[in-house]
Design a protein around this motif. Structure first.
Motif, PDB file in Angstrom:
ATOM      1  N   ILE A  17       4.355   5.293  26.121  1.00 46.51           N
ATOM      2  CA  ILE A  17       5.105   5.511  24.883  1.00 46.51           C
ATOM      3  C   ILE A  17       4.915   4.324  23.945  1.00 46.51           C
ATOM      4  O   ILE A  17       4.682   4.512  22.732  1.00 46.51           O
ATOM      5  CB  ILE A  17       6.598   5.758  25.187  1.00 46.51           C
ATOM      6  N   ASN A  18       4.982   3.116  24.479  1.00 48.61           N
ATOM      7  CA  ASN A  18       4.797   1.928  23.633  1.00 48.61           C
ATOM      8  C   ASN A  18       3.394   1.851  23.048  1.00 48.61           C
ATOM      9  O   ASN A  18       3.211   1.400  21.915  1.00 48.61           O
ATOM     10  CB  ASN A  18       5.121   0.659  24.421  1.00 48.61           C
ATOM     11  N   ILE A  19       2.384   2.284  23.789  1.00 49.04           N
ATOM     12  CA  ILE A  19       1.016   2.315  23.255  1.00 49.04           C
ATOM     13  C   ILE A  19       0.939   3.274  22.082  1.00 49.04           C
ATOM     14  O   ILE A  19       0.359   2.958  21.034  1.00 49.04           O
ATOM     15  CB  ILE A  19       0.016   2.700  24.365  1.00 49.04           C
ATOM     16  N   PHE A  20       1.541   4.456  22.223  1.00 54.80           N
ATOM     17  CA  PHE A  20       1.516   5.427  21.131  1.00 54.80           C
ATOM     18  C   PHE A  20       2.346   4.969  19.931  1.00 54.80           C
ATOM     19  O   PHE A  20       1.997   5.264  18.794  1.00 54.80           O
ATOM     20  CB  PHE A  20       1.961   6.814  21.619  1.00 54.80           C
ATOM     21  N   VAL A  21       3.433   4.248  20.176  1.00 51.32           N
ATOM     22  CA  VAL A  21       4.209   3.681  19.068  1.00 51.32           C
ATOM     23  C   VAL A  21       3.349   2.682  18.302  1.00 51.32           C
ATOM     24  O   VAL A  21       3.323   2.677  17.064  1.00 51.32           O
ATOM     25  CB  VAL A  21       5.520   3.031  19.569  1.00 51.32           C
ATOM     26  N   GLY A  22       2.626   1.837  19.016  1.00 53.07           N
ATOM     27  CA  GLY A  22       1.728   0.886  18.370  1.00 53.07           C
ATOM     28  C   GLY A  22       0.649   1.578  17.554  1.00 53.07           C
ATOM     29  O   GLY A  22       0.353   1.177  16.418  1.00 53.07           O
ATOM     30  N   LEU A  23       0.052   2.631  18.109  1.00 51.46           N
ATOM     31  CA  LEU A  23      -0.965   3.382  17.365  1.00 51.46           C
ATOM     32  C   LEU A  23      -0.363   4.077  16.151  1.00 51.46           C
ATOM     33  O   LEU A  23      -1.011   4.188  15.100  1.00 51.46           O
ATOM     34  CB  LEU A  23      -1.638   4.397  18.287  1.00 51.46           C
ATOM     35  N   HIS A  24       0.868   4.537  16.280  1.00 51.83           N
ATOM     36  CA  HIS A  24       1.556   5.184  15.160  1.00 51.83           C
ATOM     37  C   HIS A  24       1.773   4.172  14.028  1.00 51.83           C
ATOM     38  O   HIS A  24       1.565   4.487  12.859  1.00 51.83           O
ATOM     39  CB  HIS A  24       2.890   5.761  15.650  1.00 51.83           C
ATOM     40  N   ILE A  25       2.153   2.963  14.382  1.00 51.55           N
ATOM     41  CA  ILE A  25       2.358   1.913  13.378  1.00 51.55           C
ATOM     42  C   ILE A  25       1.036   1.536  12.719  1.00 51.55           C
ATOM     43  O   ILE A  25       0.987   1.278  11.506  1.00 51.55           O
ATOM     44  CB  ILE A  25       3.061   0.701  14.014  1.00 51.55           C
ATOM     45  N   ILE A  26      -0.052   1.526  13.482  1.00 46.76           N
ATOM     46  CA  ILE A  26      -1.372   1.264  12.895  1.00 46.76           C
ATOM     47  C   ILE A  26      -1.734   2.349  11.883  1.00 46.76           C
ATOM     48  O   ILE A  26      -2.281   2.062  10.817  1.00 46.76           O
ATOM     49  CB  ILE A  26      -2.440   1.153  14.006  1.00 46.76           C
ATOM     50  N   GLY A  27      -1.407   3.598  12.186  1.00 45.86           N
ATOM     51  CA  GLY A  27      -1.648   4.690  11.238  1.00 45.86           C
ATOM     52  C   GLY A  27      -0.840   4.523   9.965  1.00 45.86           C
ATOM     53  O   GLY A  27      -1.347   4.734   8.857  1.00 45.86           O
ATOM     54  N   ILE A  28       0.419   4.135  10.099  1.00 47.27           N
ATOM     55  CA  ILE A  28       1.260   3.891   8.930  1.00 47.27           C
ATOM     56  C   ILE A  28       0.685   2.750   8.107  1.00 47.27           C
ATOM     57  O   ILE A  28       0.610   2.828   6.869  1.00 47.27           O
ATOM     58  CB  ILE A  28       2.706   3.567   9.358  1.00 47.27           C
ATOM     59  N   ALA A  29       0.239   1.693   8.779  1.00 45.39           N
ATOM     60  CA  ALA A  29      -0.331   0.544   8.077  1.00 45.39           C
ATOM     61  C   ALA A  29      -1.598   0.934   7.317  1.00 45.39           C
ATOM     62  O   ALA A  29      -1.819   0.477   6.188  1.00 45.39           O
ATOM     63  CB  ALA A  29      -0.626  -0.582   9.063  1.00 45.39           C
ATOM     64  N   ALA A  30      -2.429   1.763   7.913  1.00 45.80           N
ATOM     65  CA  ALA A  30      -3.658   2.191   7.238  1.00 45.80           C
ATOM     66  C   ALA A  30      -3.339   3.031   6.003  1.00 45.80           C
ATOM     67  O   ALA A  30      -3.952   2.848   4.940  1.00 45.80           O
ATOM     68  CB  ALA A  30      -4.540   2.980   8.205  1.00 45.80           C
ATOM     69  N   LEU A  31      -2.383   3.935   6.126  1.00 44.46           N
ATOM     70  CA  LEU A  31      -2.017   4.795   5.003  1.00 44.46           C
ATOM     71  C   LEU A  31      -1.351   4.003   3.893  1.00 44.46           C
ATOM     72  O   LEU A  31      -1.773   4.060   2.724  1.00 44.46           O
ATOM     73  CB  LEU A  31      -1.097   5.917   5.482  1.00 44.46           C
ATOM     74  N   LEU A  32      -0.336   3.236   4.232  1.00 41.30           N
ATOM     75  CA  LEU A  32       0.380   2.474   3.209  1.00 41.30           C
ATOM     76  C   LEU A  32      -0.477   1.325   2.674  1.00 41.30           C
ATOM     77  O   LEU A  32      -0.421   1.018   1.485  1.00 41.30           O
ATOM     78  CB  LEU A  32       1.702   1.952   3.768  1.00 41.30           C
ATOM     79  N   GLY A  33      -1.271   0.697   3.538  1.00 41.89           N
ATOM     80  CA  GLY A  33      -2.155  -0.377   3.091  1.00 41.89           C
ATOM     81  C   GLY A  33      -3.204   0.116   2.104  1.00 41.89           C
ATOM     82  O   GLY A  33      -3.509  -0.562   1.115  1.00 41.89           O
ATOM     83  N   GLY A  34      -3.761   1.293   2.356  1.00 39.52           N
ATOM     84  CA  GLY A  34      -4.717   1.879   1.416  1.00 39.52           C
ATOM     85  C   GLY A  34      -4.079   2.173   0.076  1.00 39.52           C
ATOM     86  O   GLY A  34      -4.707   2.017  -0.980  1.00 39.52           O
ATOM     87  N   PHE A  35      -2.823   2.592   0.109  1.00 30.36           N
ATOM     88  CA  PHE A  35      -2.094   2.842  -1.139  1.00 30.36           C
ATOM     89  C   PHE A  35      -1.822   1.535  -1.873  1.00 30.36           C
ATOM     90  O   PHE A  35      -2.092   1.409  -3.065  1.00 30.36           O
ATOM     91  CB  PHE A  35      -0.783   3.574  -0.854  1.00 30.36           C
ATOM     92  N   LEU A  36      -1.280   0.550  -1.162  1.00 32.25           N
ATOM     93  CA  LEU A  36      -0.901  -0.711  -1.798  1.00 32.25           C
ATOM     94  C   LEU A  36      -2.115  -1.474  -2.329  1.00 32.25           C
ATOM     95  O   LEU A  36      -2.007  -2.192  -3.322  1.00 32.25           O
ATOM     96  CB  LEU A  36      -0.121  -1.579  -0.821  1.00 32.25           C
ATOM     97  N   ALA A  37      -3.268  -1.321  -1.678  1.00 31.73           N
ATOM     98  CA  ALA A  37      -4.477  -2.003  -2.133  1.00 31.73           C
ATOM     99  C   ALA A  37      -4.940  -1.498  -3.495  1.00 31.73           C
ATOM    100  O   ALA A  37      -5.667  -2.194  -4.203  1.00 31.73           O
ATOM    101  CB  ALA A  37      -5.587  -1.837  -1.109  1.00 31.73           C
ATOM    102  N   GLN A  38      -4.510  -0.306  -3.873  1.00 25.19           N
ATOM    103  CA  GLN A  38      -4.944   0.284  -5.138  1.00 25.19           C
ATOM    104  C   GLN A  38      -3.841   0.346  -6.185  1.00 25.19           C
ATOM    105  O   GLN A  38      -3.960   1.077  -7.165  1.00 25.19           O
ATOM    106  CB  GLN A  38      -5.482   1.688  -4.879  1.00 25.19           C
ATOM    107  N   MET A  39      -2.785  -0.405  -5.985  1.00 26.12           N
ATOM    108  CA  MET A  39      -1.682  -0.394  -6.951  1.00 26.12           C
ATOM    109  C   MET A  39      -2.155  -0.779  -8.350  1.00 26.12           C
ATOM    110  O   MET A  39      -1.714  -0.207  -9.344  1.00 26.12           O
ATOM    111  CB  MET A  39      -0.564  -1.335  -6.493  1.00 26.12           C
ATOM    112  N   LYS A  40      -3.039  -1.754  -8.441  1.00 28.09           N
ATOM    113  CA  LYS A  40      -3.536  -2.182  -9.745  1.00 28.09           C
ATOM    114  C   LYS A  40      -4.363  -1.071 -10.414  1.00 28.09           C
ATOM    115  O   LYS A  40      -4.348  -0.922 -11.628  1.00 28.09           O
ATOM    116  CB  LYS A  40      -4.385  -3.445  -9.601  1.00 28.09           C
TER     117      LYS A  40
END
Length: 117
Positions: free
Chosen positions: A5-28
């Motif tokens: 479960i903890n491994i999947f939670v970590g992978l889930h957080i990586i997915g959130i980081a990729a999605l939100l990070g891609g968004f935040l990188a293009q704010m400008k």
């Protein structure tokens, strides 16, 4: 089971980081009208979907109760995010409201996960 479960939670957080990070990188780029869906955003949304479904299944298999309303709302938001990122992934420019909605829905999904007990 807890390690899995903890491994999947970590992978889930990586997915959130990729999605939100891609968004935040293009704010400008939103202001100039050059924002676009990056591959990391699509892959992050897919990772969130796969790991989220796995987490629900693992949690139920471990004997835990699942808040179906919370999970259903998070799934609905993610399906909209995934739909937008998949359909618009090849477009060079996205409108600011459409691109902003991806970031807003992602942020809402995070707050639902953290604050809804």
């Amino acid at each position: 089971m807890d390690v899995l479960i903890n491994i999947f939670v970590g992978l889930h957080i990586i997915g959130i980081a990729a999605l939100l990070g891609g968004f935040l990188a293009q704010m400008k780029a939103i202001g100039s009208g050059g924002a676009r869906i990056s591959p990391s955003m699509l892959h992050g949304a897919l990772t969130m979907l796969i790991t989220g479904v796995a987490l629900v299944g693992l949690h139920q298999a471990d004997g835990g109760a699942v808040n179906n309303v919370k999970i259903g709302l998070k799934l609905a938001l993610l399906v909209v995010i995934l739909g937008v990122t998949y359909v618009k992934r090849d477009e060079e420019r996205l409108s600011a409201p459409l691109f902003g909605s991806v970031g807003l829905l992602t942020t809402a999904n995070i707050f639902i996960a953290v604050l809804w007990v």
